[in-house]
Design an enzyme around this catalytic site. Sequence first.
Site, PDB file in Angstrom:
ATOM      1  N   GLU A 266      25.326  -7.849-101.823  1.00  0.00           N
ATOM      2  CA  GLU A 266      25.932  -7.173-100.681  1.00  0.00           C
ATOM      3  C   GLU A 266      26.851  -6.044-101.142  1.00  0.00           C
ATOM      4  O   GLU A 266      26.920  -4.986-100.498  1.00  0.00           O
ATOM      5  CB  GLU A 266      26.712  -8.177 -99.824  1.00  0.00           C
ATOM      6  CG  GLU A 266      25.823  -9.117 -99.040  1.00  0.00           C
ATOM      7  CD  GLU A 266      24.885  -8.373 -98.091  1.00  0.00           C
ATOM      8  OE1 GLU A 266      25.373  -7.602 -97.249  1.00  0.00           O
ATOM      9  OE2 GLU A 266      23.659  -8.558 -98.209  1.00  0.00           O
ATOM     10  N   TRP A 269      24.616  -3.231-101.704  1.00  0.00           N
ATOM     11  CA  TRP A 269      24.162  -2.526-100.498  1.00  0.00           C
ATOM     12  C   TRP A 269      25.152  -1.408-100.177  1.00  0.00           C
ATOM     13  O   TRP A 269      24.760  -0.310 -99.777  1.00  0.00           O
ATOM     14  CB  TRP A 269      24.016  -3.470 -99.310  1.00  0.00           C
ATOM     15  CG  TRP A 269      23.795  -2.728 -98.023  1.00  0.00           C
ATOM     16  CD1 TRP A 269      24.692  -2.505 -97.041  1.00  0.00           C
ATOM     17  CD2 TRP A 269      22.591  -2.044 -97.625  1.00  0.00           C
ATOM     18  NE1 TRP A 269      24.138  -1.728 -96.038  1.00  0.00           N
ATOM     19  CE2 TRP A 269      22.846  -1.439 -96.377  1.00  0.00           C
ATOM     20  CE3 TRP A 269      21.322  -1.892 -98.191  1.00  0.00           C
ATOM     21  CZ2 TRP A 269      21.891  -0.694 -95.688  1.00  0.00           C
ATOM     22  CZ3 TRP A 269      20.377  -1.144 -97.509  1.00  0.00           C
ATOM     23  CH2 TRP A 269      20.653  -0.561 -96.276  1.00  0.00           C
ATOM     24  N   TRP A 297      13.885   8.926 -77.127  1.00  0.00           N
ATOM     25  CA  TRP A 297      14.986   8.078 -76.695  1.00  0.00           C
ATOM     26  C   TRP A 297      15.246   8.229 -75.201  1.00  0.00           C
ATOM     27  O   TRP A 297      14.960   9.263 -74.609  1.00  0.00           O
ATOM     28  CB  TRP A 297      16.266   8.434 -77.459  1.00  0.00           C
ATOM     29  CG  TRP A 297      16.186   8.253 -78.940  1.00  0.00           C
ATOM     30  CD1 TRP A 297      16.152   9.225 -79.882  1.00  0.00           C
ATOM     31  CD2 TRP A 297      16.138   7.009 -79.655  1.00  0.00           C
ATOM     32  NE1 TRP A 297      16.082   8.686 -81.143  1.00  0.00           N
ATOM     33  CE2 TRP A 297      16.072   7.330 -81.036  1.00  0.00           C
ATOM     34  CE3 TRP A 297      16.145   5.674 -79.266  1.00  0.00           C
ATOM     35  CZ2 TRP A 297      16.019   6.354 -82.020  1.00  0.00           C
ATOM     36  CZ3 TRP A 297      16.091   4.695 -80.248  1.00  0.00           C
ATOM     37  CH2 TRP A 297      16.027   5.034 -81.611  1.00  0.00           C
ATOM     38  N   ASN A 332      28.282  -9.688 -89.606  1.00  0.00           N
ATOM     39  CA  ASN A 332      27.155  -8.858 -90.025  1.00  0.00           C
ATOM     40  C   ASN A 332      25.843  -9.226 -89.342  1.00  0.00           C
ATOM     41  O   ASN A 332      25.078  -8.354 -88.923  1.00  0.00           O
ATOM     42  CB  ASN A 332      26.969  -8.935 -91.539  1.00  0.00           C
ATOM     43  CG  ASN A 332      25.891  -7.996 -92.032  1.00  0.00           C
ATOM     44  OD1 ASN A 332      25.994  -6.792 -91.850  1.00  0.00           O
ATOM     45  ND2 ASN A 332      24.838  -8.542 -92.621  1.00  0.00           N
ATOM     46  N   TRP A 350      20.340   5.705 -81.902  1.00  0.00           N
ATOM     47  CA  TRP A 350      21.180   4.994 -82.858  1.00  0.00           C
ATOM     48  C   TRP A 350      22.481   5.744 -83.123  1.00  0.00           C
ATOM     49  O   TRP A 350      23.508   5.130 -83.449  1.00  0.00           O
ATOM     50  CB  TRP A 350      20.433   4.747 -84.170  1.00  0.00           C
ATOM     51  CG  TRP A 350      19.980   5.989 -84.881  1.00  0.00           C
ATOM     52  CD1 TRP A 350      18.775   6.625 -84.747  1.00  0.00           C
ATOM     53  CD2 TRP A 350      20.715   6.759 -85.843  1.00  0.00           C
ATOM     54  NE1 TRP A 350      18.723   7.738 -85.552  1.00  0.00           N
ATOM     55  CE2 TRP A 350      19.901   7.840 -86.239  1.00  0.00           C
ATOM     56  CE3 TRP A 350      21.992   6.638 -86.402  1.00  0.00           C
ATOM     57  CZ2 TRP A 350      20.315   8.795 -87.162  1.00  0.00           C
ATOM     58  CZ3 TRP A 350      22.406   7.587 -87.331  1.00  0.00           C
ATOM     59  CH2 TRP A 350      21.572   8.648 -87.700  1.00  0.00           C
ATOM     60  N   TRP A 373      22.872   1.677 -89.496  1.00  0.00           N
ATOM     61  CA  TRP A 373      22.279   2.020 -88.201  1.00  0.00           C
ATOM     62  C   TRP A 373      20.881   2.598 -88.382  1.00  0.00           C
ATOM     63  O   TRP A 373      19.958   2.277 -87.623  1.00  0.00           O
ATOM     64  CB  TRP A 373      23.182   2.988 -87.442  1.00  0.00           C
ATOM     65  CG  TRP A 373      24.210   2.260 -86.639  1.00  0.00           C
ATOM     66  CD1 TRP A 373      25.497   1.983 -86.975  1.00  0.00           C
ATOM     67  CD2 TRP A 373      23.994   1.651 -85.356  1.00  0.00           C
ATOM     68  NE1 TRP A 373      26.097   1.248 -85.990  1.00  0.00           N
ATOM     69  CE2 TRP A 373      25.207   1.037 -84.980  1.00  0.00           C
ATOM     70  CE3 TRP A 373      22.909   1.587 -84.485  1.00  0.00           C
ATOM     71  CZ2 TRP A 373      25.358   0.346 -83.765  1.00  0.00           C
ATOM     72  CZ3 TRP A 373      23.056   0.894 -83.279  1.00  0.00           C
ATOM     73  CH2 TRP A 373      24.264   0.289 -82.935  1.00  0.00           C
TER      74      TRP A 373
END
Length: 467
Positions: A266, A269, A297, A332, A350, A373
């Site tokens: 993590e 990431w 969208w 998360n 987004w 996102w």
Amino acid sequence: MKPALLWLRNDLRLHDNPALAAALAGGGPVLPVYILDEQMGAASRWWLHHSLTRLQADFAQRGAALVLRRGDPARIIPELAAQTGATAVHAARSFEPALRDSDRAVDAALRPHNIGFHRHLSTSLFAPERIQTKTGGAYGVYTPFANACFSAGVPETLCPTPAHIPGLPGISGDTLAGWSLLPKKPDWAAGLRASWTPGEAGAHARLDEFLAKPVREYATARDIPALPGTSRLSPHVHFGEISPRFVWHRAAALGDAPGVKTFLKELLWREFSINLLWQHRDLRTRPIRAEFAGFPWAENAPALRAWQRGQTGIPIVDAGMRELWQTGWMHNRVRMICASYLVKHLLLPWQLGEAWFWDTLCEADEAANAASWQWVAGCGADAAPYFRIFNPVLQGQKFDPTGAYVRRYVPELARLPDRDIQSPWEAPPQILLGAGVKLGSSYPYPIVSLAEGRARALGAYAALRGK
């Protein structure tokens, strides 16, 4: 010995701060300065106020005064250097586009005066240019990137906390109160105050608590939002109240204890997100996968507002959005559920979700927020396919099976049985009545049926592929 300037950004700490260590190594007095980042969201500004309050006290205890300024760094830093006679400026390396531009402007302003501008690796584990593919390119997929990071290794040398910092008296600055970082009317920060202890000491206490036990169950507990199974270090690491290098080595020292490798991944990431922002300056606004620029969208302001307020009628989504509003943080697993619901079931861009998180997250990190996102929306690097659509009811039933998390943040549903709390619209009328739930009144019906939202999302994706 000539003075040195220490320009602090997202490295608000004394322990393992390479820029501070380098400034002290010159042997002369040090002037620490922080210049306000005007682009911060509201929750981040709240955190910054308390973090700087504690950092000012830490510097003062060791003999130096932290100077606060507001304005253009390319003007302020050279002015302070001239005022103090400093011949060197030390700062952490920055990866955000605006700060990179600011660094170049400061460097250009200092160079004619023979003042060195030295940037140090402080806010990340690796410099982006260090972790490259075998052909010398940047990684676009997380797993090989993480493997390369593990192979490269994180340097183990840490800078100790200085016992004394020789300061420069008489340099004026702003007051924290004058910056008005805290909310006034209404004061929405009660939940933040109850949830967090910003500052370096709070960061180390949080790490100690996490490594004492939760890290050993991290691989599984991190997915259960009702449990204290995550590190909750993200705001501390974002503001640099604790060194990511120190966090890495404290965790790695536990060896093969369960959960440790998952936690280290993590942290990587976050590194991968920094790597992506380094490659894509417009990560916050433009999809990495260019074809998604033409995605069809929807426009639906009432649906966006319902999502922001935690009034969508989907309990696990509403619980997550309310946790975010109350505490400045969201679990998360629930972030993924809430984000998927926005971009897929509601078909909203987004970028709207990214902007809301930017304003309401204490740790609003430009790289990690935007990269995450884009991952959910299917348009980023190594992203989940757009057609992979979370069913929020099934997610709630799997990761909040007793409804403990929903009950905490959606108390109007608290008396519903476990089997009904994730989908109250499916509960028999007598169950709703007994639980004091009146759909459409005490709690909303879903603003879109999950089947309808899924079908519309898949239709939009099919239209994009048809182009």
